[in-house]
Design a protein around this motif. Structure first.
Motif, PDB file in Angstrom:
ATOM      1  N   THR A 165      55.419 -70.477 -20.051  1.00  0.00           N
ATOM      2  CA  THR A 165      55.485 -69.283 -20.904  1.00  0.00           C
ATOM      3  C   THR A 165      55.312 -68.039 -20.046  1.00  0.00           C
ATOM      4  N   SER A 166      56.100 -67.013 -20.339  1.00  0.00           N
ATOM      5  CA  SER A 166      55.949 -65.759 -19.600  1.00  0.00           C
ATOM      6  C   SER A 166      54.527 -65.233 -19.748  1.00  0.00           C
ATOM      7  N   LYS A 167      53.937 -64.826 -18.647  1.00  0.00           N
ATOM      8  CA  LYS A 167      52.571 -64.291 -18.694  1.00  0.00           C
ATOM      9  C   LYS A 167      52.512 -62.971 -19.444  1.00  0.00           C
ATOM     10  N   ASP A 168      53.658 -62.331 -19.649  1.00  0.00           N
ATOM     11  CA  ASP A 168      53.689 -61.043 -20.346  1.00  0.00           C
ATOM     12  C   ASP A 168      53.666 -61.198 -21.866  1.00  0.00           C
ATOM     13  N   LEU A 169      53.971 -62.409 -22.364  1.00  0.00           N
ATOM     14  CA  LEU A 169      54.088 -62.576 -23.813  1.00  0.00           C
ATOM     15  C   LEU A 169      52.771 -62.344 -24.548  1.00  0.00           C
ATOM     16  N   PRO A 170      51.648 -62.951 -24.122  1.00  0.00           N
ATOM     17  CA  PRO A 170      50.408 -62.726 -24.880  1.00  0.00           C
ATOM     18  C   PRO A 170      50.042 -61.248 -24.983  1.00  0.00           C
ATOM     19  N   ALA A 171      50.274 -60.501 -23.913  1.00  0.00           N
ATOM     20  CA  ALA A 171      49.909 -59.085 -23.916  1.00  0.00           C
ATOM     21  C   ALA A 171      50.842 -58.257 -24.794  1.00  0.00           C
ATOM     22  N   ALA A 172      52.034 -58.754 -25.054  1.00  0.00           N
ATOM     23  CA  ALA A 172      53.013 -57.979 -25.836  1.00  0.00           C
ATOM     24  C   ALA A 172      52.787 -58.123 -27.339  1.00  0.00           C
ATOM     25  N   ILE A 173      52.068 -59.154 -27.753  1.00  0.00           N
ATOM     26  CA  ILE A 173      51.900 -59.398 -29.192  1.00  0.00           C
ATOM     27  C   ILE A 173      51.069 -58.302 -29.839  1.00  0.00           C
ATOM     28  N   GLY A 174      49.945 -57.954 -29.216  1.00  0.00           N
ATOM     29  CA  GLY A 174      49.033 -56.979 -29.808  1.00  0.00           C
ATOM     30  C   GLY A 174      49.681 -55.640 -30.102  1.00  0.00           C
ATOM     31  N   PRO A 175      50.287 -54.984 -29.095  1.00  0.00           N
ATOM     32  CA  PRO A 175      50.914 -53.678 -29.353  1.00  0.00           C
ATOM     33  C   PRO A 175      52.023 -53.747 -30.407  1.00  0.00           C
ATOM     34  N   ALA A 176      52.790 -54.841 -30.416  1.00  0.00           N
ATOM     35  CA  ALA A 176      53.880 -54.942 -31.395  1.00  0.00           C
ATOM     36  C   ALA A 176      53.336 -55.006 -32.816  1.00  0.00           C
ATOM     37  N   LEU A 177      52.206 -55.690 -32.992  1.00  0.00           N
ATOM     38  CA  LEU A 177      51.644 -55.831 -34.337  1.00  0.00           C
ATOM     39  C   LEU A 177      50.836 -54.608 -34.751  1.00  0.00           C
ATOM     40  N   SER A 178      50.116 -54.019 -33.802  1.00  0.00           N
ATOM     41  CA  SER A 178      49.218 -52.922 -34.177  1.00  0.00           C
ATOM     42  C   SER A 178      49.922 -51.571 -34.169  1.00  0.00           C
ATOM     43  N   ASN A 179      50.713 -51.307 -33.150  1.00  0.00           N
ATOM     44  CA  ASN A 179      51.379 -50.009 -33.065  1.00  0.00           C
ATOM     45  C   ASN A 179      52.665 -49.971 -33.880  1.00  0.00           C
ATOM     46  N   GLY A 180      53.435 -51.025 -33.726  1.00  0.00           N
ATOM     47  CA  GLY A 180      54.705 -51.093 -34.446  1.00  0.00           C
ATOM     48  C   GLY A 180      55.745 -50.121 -33.928  1.00  0.00           C
ATOM     49  N   ASP A 181      55.509 -49.503 -32.775  1.00  0.00           N
ATOM     50  CA  ASP A 181      56.535 -48.586 -32.270  1.00  0.00           C
ATOM     51  C   ASP A 181      57.720 -49.402 -31.765  1.00  0.00           C
ATOM     52  N   ARG A 187      60.002 -55.089 -27.002  1.00  0.00           N
ATOM     53  CA  ARG A 187      59.463 -55.859 -25.871  1.00  0.00           C
ATOM     54  C   ARG A 187      58.988 -57.240 -26.344  1.00  0.00           C
ATOM     55  N   PHE A 188      58.246 -57.256 -27.446  1.00  0.00           N
ATOM     56  CA  PHE A 188      57.755 -58.521 -27.989  1.00  0.00           C
ATOM     57  C   PHE A 188      58.917 -59.424 -28.407  1.00  0.00           C
ATOM     58  N   ARG A 189      59.879 -58.869 -29.126  1.00  0.00           N
ATOM     59  CA  ARG A 189      61.026 -59.672 -29.582  1.00  0.00           C
ATOM     60  C   ARG A 189      61.728 -60.337 -28.403  1.00  0.00           C
ATOM     61  N   SER A 190      61.947 -59.570 -27.368  1.00  0.00           N
ATOM     62  CA  SER A 190      62.671 -60.093 -26.208  1.00  0.00           C
ATOM     63  C   SER A 190      61.932 -61.274 -25.586  1.00  0.00           C
ATOM     64  N   LEU A 191      60.627 -61.117 -25.401  1.00  0.00           N
ATOM     65  CA  LEU A 191      59.839 -62.184 -24.772  1.00  0.00           C
ATOM     66  C   LEU A 191      59.718 -63.396 -25.699  1.00  0.00           C
ATOM     67  N   TRP A 192      59.494 -63.152 -26.979  1.00  0.00           N
ATOM     68  CA  TRP A 192      59.327 -64.232 -27.965  1.00  0.00           C
ATOM     69  C   TRP A 192      60.601 -65.062 -28.085  1.00  0.00           C
ATOM     70  N   ASN A 193      61.725 -64.359 -28.262  1.00  0.00           N
ATOM     71  CA  ASN A 193      62.985 -65.083 -28.426  1.00  0.00           C
ATOM     72  C   ASN A 193      63.387 -65.805 -27.139  1.00  0.00           C
ATOM     73  N   ALA A 194      63.050 -65.210 -25.992  1.00  0.00           N
ATOM     74  CA  ALA A 194      63.351 -65.871 -24.721  1.00  0.00           C
ATOM     75  C   ALA A 194      62.557 -67.166 -24.596  1.00  0.00           C
ATOM     76  N   ARG A 195      61.313 -67.153 -25.092  1.00  0.00           N
ATOM     77  CA  ARG A 195      60.485 -68.370 -25.064  1.00  0.00           C
ATOM     78  C   ARG A 195      61.163 -69.492 -25.862  1.00  0.00           C
ATOM     79  N   VAL A 196      61.670 -69.156 -27.034  1.00  0.00           N
ATOM     80  CA  VAL A 196      62.351 -70.162 -27.864  1.00  0.00           C
ATOM     81  C   VAL A 196      63.631 -70.641 -27.172  1.00  0.00           C
ATOM     82  N   GLU A 197      64.376 -69.701 -26.605  1.00  0.00           N
ATOM     83  CA  GLU A 197      65.608 -70.083 -25.908  1.00  0.00           C
ATOM     84  C   GLU A 197      65.311 -71.001 -24.729  1.00  0.00           C
TER      85      GLU A 197
END
Length: 214
Positions: A165-181, A187-197
């Protein structure tokens, strides 16, 4: 000036590096009701499982891969038969992803827990109790697939950690959920979907299938 009304989307717009093969099954109940011709197979795509789950994640990818490889081991190149396969999960419905996986197994091959279809008459076309939770024997992502007409059984283990798993994925979850910018979400979508792919691309490398009792 007229306002165009949007129409329901029939297919998801999944843009994946790999195109997962559909799971091909026969459904004797559909045939009995005349909804498909006798012996005519139907396919269940990865997109349909994602639509049923409401999201795409490593667990949904795992349900798809466990189904495809488990059924392949039981049926070879022939379509699996809905209502003819019992699936046992080693854990309870709230352990790991067993609950969501059971729902996707139900979509693909009909196997359901006690809430499933009870059948017609004396239980013909029954799907109830064809998905069993082994709450007394907890293991991580392990299943038995048993073909009821022959008794042939295979043990299937899902091992997504084979793919790093990309080491960047865990860190990307928080900002995507809390900030929503938009940037954080993208950033989160890209890492998450890449993990599934990555998991789908690994295919058989993340699934172990062993014959039981042979």
């Amino acid at each position: 000036m007229s306002m165009e009304k949007s129409t329901p989307r029939e297919q998801l717009a999944l843009s994946l590096r790999v195109r997962p093969e559909p799971i091909v099954v026969r459904d004797p109940f559909l045939e009995f009701l005349g909804l498909v011709a006798p012996g005519e197979p139907i396919s269940v795509s990865f997109d349909e499982l994602v639509k049923a789950a409401g999201h795409m994640c490593p667990t949904v990818a795992g349900a798809y891969l466990v189904l495809r490889h488990g059924l392949k081991a039981l049926y070879g190149d022939e379509p699996a038969v809905r209502g003819n396969v019992r699936v046992t999960a080693y854990g309870g419905p709230t352990d790991f992803g067993y609950g969501p996986i059971s729902q996707l197994v139900n979509v693909a091959i009909g196997a359901a827990p006690e809430t499933g279809f009870g059948g017609l008459g004396a239980g013909r076309f029954r799907r109830r109790d064809l998905f069993v939770f082994r709450t007394d024997d907890l293991r991580h992502s392990e299943f038995d697939f048993e073909r009821l007409d022959t008794g042939r059984t295979v043990h299937v283990t899902y091992e997504p950690n084979v793919v790093p798993t990309s080491k960047d994925l865990p860190a990307a979850i928080g900002p995507a959920l809390s900030n929503g910018d938009p940037a954080s979400v993208a950033r989160f979508r890209s890492l998450w979907n890449a993990r599934v792919e990555d998991i789908l691309e690994a295919d058989g490398r993340v699934v172990r299938v062993q014959a039981v009792g042979s």
